[in-house]
Design a protein around this motif. Structure first.
Motif, PDB file in Angstrom:
ATOM      1  N   GLU A 121      95.434 -37.546  11.686  1.00 13.64           N
ATOM      2  CA  GLU A 121      96.499 -36.553  11.484  1.00 13.64           C
ATOM      3  C   GLU A 121      96.757 -36.314   9.999  1.00 13.64           C
ATOM      4  O   GLU A 121      96.930 -35.179   9.568  1.00 13.64           O
ATOM      5  N   ARG A 122      96.764 -37.394   9.206  1.00 11.97           N
ATOM      6  CA  ARG A 122      96.961 -37.249   7.754  1.00 11.97           C
ATOM      7  C   ARG A 122      95.829 -36.431   7.139  1.00 11.97           C
ATOM      8  O   ARG A 122      96.063 -35.563   6.299  1.00 11.97           O
ATOM      9  N   GLU A 172      96.190 -32.749   8.027  1.00 14.04           N
ATOM     10  CA  GLU A 172      97.242 -32.076   7.258  1.00 14.04           C
ATOM     11  C   GLU A 172      96.781 -31.732   5.847  1.00 14.04           C
ATOM     12  O   GLU A 172      97.300 -30.809   5.224  1.00 14.04           O
ATOM     13  N   SER A 198      92.525 -27.357   5.792  1.00 12.80           N
ATOM     14  CA  SER A 198      92.601 -26.351   6.858  1.00 12.80           C
ATOM     15  C   SER A 198      91.292 -26.276   7.632  1.00 12.80           C
ATOM     16  O   SER A 198      91.178 -25.495   8.574  1.00 12.80           O
ATOM     17  N   ARG A 247      88.625 -27.000  10.324  1.00  9.54           N
ATOM     18  CA  ARG A 247      88.673 -27.493  11.700  1.00  9.54           C
ATOM     19  C   ARG A 247      87.278 -27.416  12.296  1.00  9.54           C
ATOM     20  O   ARG A 247      86.488 -26.539  11.954  1.00  9.54           O
TER      21      ARG A 247
END
Length: 93
Positions: free
Chosen positions: A65-66, A69, A72, A74
């Motif tokens: 998760e870090r 964040e 961008s 993916r």
């Protein structure tokens, strides 16, 4: 946590077999007190290993998760699987 098993630390000496039976049969910890205050927790090896596994998974998810964040970028599952197949083929595994 509900239904906690709380016992005096002296039960390890006086009722070890019962404490052992409880942690193995229930898979839950037994909390031990000394002079009325929390002192130790007793777990079966199986429960301890599951706790460690769950903690490692949580840590890895938190790290992911870090990282997500921070960028961008993916990736789709399809792209990841294709990359993994190429790596496997390249290494001959």
């Amino acid at each position: 946590m509900t239904d906690q098993m709380i016992r005096p630390v002296s039960d390890l000496r006086n009722n070890f077999a019962d404490v052992s039976r409880v942690v193995h049969e229930t898979g839950r910890p037994v909390f031990l007190t000394k002079n009325g205050f929390g002192d130790m927790v007793v777990l079966s090896m199986e429960a301890y290993e599951q706790l460690r596994f769950d903690s490692e998974i949580y840590d890895k998810l938190s790290e992911a998760e870090r990282q997500a964040e921070a960028t961008s970028v993916r990736f789709s599952v399809k792209d990841l699987l294709a990359d993994m197949r190429r790596e496997i083929e390249a290494t001959g595994v």
